[in-house]
Design a protein around this motif. Structure first.
Motif, short mmCIF file in Angstrom:
data_model
loop_
_atom_site.label_atom_id
_atom_site.label_comp_id
_atom_site.label_asym_id
_atom_site.label_seq_id
_atom_site.Cartn_x
_atom_site.Cartn_y
_atom_site.Cartn_z
N ALA A 232 36.67 33.84 42.57
CA ALA A 232 36.78 34.76 41.44
C ALA A 232 38.13 34.61 40.76
O ALA A 232 39.13 34.22 41.39
CB ALA A 232 36.59 36.20 41.91
N GLU B 225 38.74 39.45 37.51
CA GLU B 225 37.52 39.93 38.15
C GLU B 225 37.85 40.72 39.42
O GLU B 225 37.25 41.75 39.71
CB GLU B 225 36.59 38.77 38.47
CG GLU B 225 35.26 39.20 39.07
CD GLU B 225 34.36 38.02 39.39
OE1 GLU B 225 33.24 38.27 39.89
OE2 GLU B 225 34.77 36.86 39.19
N VAL B 226 38.84 40.23 40.15
CA VAL B 226 39.25 40.91 41.38
C VAL B 226 39.86 42.26 41.07
O VAL B 226 39.68 43.23 41.82
CB VAL B 226 40.22 40.02 42.18
CG1 VAL B 226 40.76 40.77 43.41
CG2 VAL B 226 39.53 38.74 42.61
N GLY C 3 37.86 44.72 43.22
CA GLY C 3 38.63 44.92 44.44
C GLY C 3 38.82 46.37 44.84
O GLY C 3 38.62 46.72 46.01
N LEU D 175 35.67 47.90 46.49
CA LEU D 175 35.45 47.31 47.81
C LEU D 175 36.46 47.85 48.82
O LEU D 175 36.10 48.22 49.95
CB LEU D 175 35.57 45.78 47.72
CG LEU D 175 35.55 45.04 49.05
CD1 LEU D 175 34.20 45.19 49.74
CD2 LEU D 175 35.91 43.57 48.86
N PHE E 141 40.76 33.54 45.49
CA PHE E 141 40.06 34.80 45.71
C PHE E 141 38.60 34.46 46.02
O PHE E 141 37.86 34.02 45.12
CB PHE E 141 40.12 35.70 44.48
CG PHE E 141 41.50 36.14 44.07
CD1 PHE E 141 42.15 37.17 44.74
CD2 PHE E 141 42.16 35.51 43.02
CE1 PHE E 141 43.42 37.58 44.36
CE2 PHE E 141 43.42 35.92 42.62
CZ PHE E 141 44.06 36.95 43.30
N VAL F 200 34.99 35.86 47.03
CA VAL F 200 34.23 37.11 47.03
C VAL F 200 32.86 36.87 47.66
O VAL F 200 32.14 35.94 47.27
CB VAL F 200 34.06 37.64 45.59
CG1 VAL F 200 33.20 38.90 45.57
CG2 VAL F 200 35.43 37.93 44.97
N HIS F 201 32.50 37.71 48.61
CA HIS F 201 31.18 37.63 49.23
C HIS F 201 30.27 38.71 48.66
O HIS F 201 30.66 39.87 48.54
CB HIS F 201 31.27 37.80 50.75
CG HIS F 201 29.95 37.61 51.44
ND1 HIS F 201 29.01 38.62 51.53
CD2 HIS F 201 29.39 36.53 52.04
CE1 HIS F 201 27.94 38.17 52.16
NE2 HIS F 201 28.14 36.90 52.49
N ARG F 202 29.04 38.30 48.32
CA ARG F 202 28.01 39.24 47.86
C ARG F 202 26.78 39.10 48.74
O ARG F 202 26.46 38.00 49.21
CB ARG F 202 27.64 38.97 46.40
CG ARG F 202 28.74 39.30 45.40
CD ARG F 202 28.32 38.95 43.99
NE ARG F 202 29.28 39.45 42.98
CZ ARG F 202 30.36 38.79 42.61
NH1 ARG F 202 30.65 37.62 43.16
NH2 ARG F 202 31.18 39.31 41.70
N VAL G 37 28.97 43.42 46.30
CA VAL G 37 30.17 42.85 46.91
C VAL G 37 30.40 43.48 48.28
O VAL G 37 30.47 44.71 48.41
CB VAL G 37 31.40 43.08 46.01
CG1 VAL G 37 32.68 42.60 46.70
CG2 VAL G 37 31.22 42.35 44.68
N LEU H 142 35.99 40.23 50.69
CA LEU H 142 36.98 39.53 49.88
C LEU H 142 38.00 38.89 50.81
O LEU H 142 38.54 39.55 51.69
CB LEU H 142 37.68 40.49 48.92
CG LEU H 142 38.91 39.96 48.17
CD1 LEU H 142 38.50 38.90 47.15
CD2 LEU H 142 39.65 41.10 47.46
#
Length: 325
Positions: A116, A120-121, A125, A128, A166, A168-170, A176, A179
Motif C-alpha cells: 500500500a 492509503e495506510v 491504519g 485497524l 507497507f 496490508v492483509h485483507r 483489512v 498490517l
C-alpha cells in the motif's frame, strides 16, 4: 520560561489524552506525558516537579484513571508514583539458520496481501489499530499525529523519514485484518548479500493473518537477518520457525510503558480478573491521591471493585509498586 533570562524557555512538557486497554478488553482514559526536559542551566530548581505535579493533579480532576509515559532514565519517575508496567521485547532472527517458517501454518482462506501507498495506510491504519489494541492489554491508543509522521505526511527535521514497505492483509471479504511495516537495508559483503530486514510495525487481528504476514516477511530475497525491535514478550514467532533457536533476544529488552494510578476505584473496576478473591492493600502515595487501605474484591464472573476500607491490611506498598502490578 525564566523571567531572569528575558523569557527564554528553560523546560518543555507535553501531555495529551490517551486510552489504555486493560485485561478483559476495556479501554480507560489515561493521561499521556512526553517531551519532558529541563535546560542544564536550570536543573535542581524543582521545575520538573512543578510541571509534573500540576499536570497530574489536573489530569486527575478531569477523570483520568492513570497517567503513562516512557521513561528515558529509570530512576526519575518512581518518586512521582510511576512504576514500570510493560516491557519492550524484541527478537533477532538468523534467517538462513532458522530454516524459514514451518510448513503447514494456517493462513486465511481467500486472504491476500498487497503493498500500500502511505496515503492509503493513513486512511486504513487507524481503524485497524483501534480494533487491534482492544485485544492487547497494555496497548495505548495512537494519536493521528503518529500516523502522519509514520507515513511521511509530517516529517520532523531531527527524525527524517524514508518510505518503508507497507504490506496490508485483507480477508476473503476484503476487510483489512493486518498490517506489516518494514525496511530492508542494501548491504553486501563482496558478492554475498548481508541485508537486514527491520520490522517497524506489525498488527494482526488473528493468528492466521499473522502467519500470512510472517510468510511474506521471511520470503524477502537477500535478507540474512530479521530484527523485530518491539514485539509481545509472549509472541509465538520463534515457534513458527523450523529452528526456533535461530531467534535470539534483541538488544532492546527493557521496560517500556510506565504507569501512575490516579483513580484506584475506576482503574480496578474497569479491568477483569481470573477468578474470585479478596485482598486489602495499604497504599502510600507521595501526593495522597491513592493513600489509605483499599478492599479489592473480585467475583467468579471476572468483575471486581475497589473501595476504601477500615479492614486490616494484607500488604503495604507504594503507589509505584501498585501501578506496576
Amino acid at each position: 520560561m525564566d523571567p531572569a533570562t528575558g523569557g527564554a524557555f528553560v523546560g518543555t512538557y507535553r501531555s495529551y489524552d490517551l486510552e489504555l486497554t486493560l485485561p478483559g478488553g476495556a479501554a480507560v482514559p489515561v493521561h499521556g506525558i512526553t517531551g519532558v526536559s529541563v535546560a542544564a542551566t536550570h536543573r535542581r530548581r524543582g521545575l520538573l516537579s512543578r510541571m509534573l505535579n500540576g499536570d497530574l493533579a489536573a489530569a486527575r480532576e478531569r477523570g483520568s484513571a492513570a497517567a503513562v509515559l516512557i521513561a528515558t532514565e529509570y530512576p526519575i519517575y518512581g518518586r512521582f508514583g510511576f512504576g514500570p508496567a510493560t516491557r519492550m521485547a524484541g527478537l533477532t532472527v538468523d534467517v538462513p539458520r532458522s530454516g524459514g517458517l514451518r510448513p503447514g501454518l494456517r493462513t486465511p482462506v481467500g486472504g491476500r496481501i498487497d503493498f500500500a501507498a502511505p496515503e492509503e495506510v493513513r486512511e486504513l491504519g487507524p481503524d485497524l489499530y483501534d480494533r487491534w489494541r482492544l485485544t492487547q492489554p497494555g496497548a495505548l491508543s495512537r494519536p493521528a499525529a503518529n500516523w502522519a509522521m509514520d507515513t511521511g505526511e509530517v516529517v520532523l527535521p531531527a527524525r527524517g523519514w524514508k518510505e518503508p514497505f507497507f504490506a496490508v492483509h485483507r480477508d476473503a471479504a476484503g476487510v483489512v485484518t493486518g498490517l506489516a511495516v518494514y525496511r530492508v537495508d542494501d548491504k553486501w559483503i563482496g558478492m554475498a548479500p548481508d541485508s537486514t530486514l527491520r520490522v517497524m510495525d506489525f498488527l494482526a487481528l488473528d493468528r492466521p493473518t499473522a502467519n500470512a504476514l510472517w510468510q511474506l516477511i521471511f520470503s524477502v530475497d537477500w535478507v540474512q537477518r530479521i530484527e523485530v525491535e518491539d514485539i509481545g514478550p509472549d509472541d509465538p514467532l520463534p515457534l513458527l520457525l523450523a529452528n526456533p533457536r535461530a531467534a535470539a533476544p534483541h538488544v532492546s529488552q527493557t521496560d517500556f510503558t510506565w504507569l501512575r494510578l490516579l483513580d484506584l476505584p475506576a482503574a480496578f473496576a474497569a479491568r477483569r480478573y481470573a477468578g474470585p478473591g479478596r485482598v486489602v492493600p495499604a497504599v502510600t502515595d507521595p501526593h495522597g491521591w491513592t493513600s489509605g487501605s483499599w478492599l479489592l474484591e473480585t467475583t467468579s464472573d471476572g468483575t471486581g471493585r475497589c473501595t476504601p476500607t477500615e479492614s486490616p491490611a494484607d500488604l503495604t506498598l507504594g503507589v509505584s509498586e501498585l501501578s506496576t502490578l
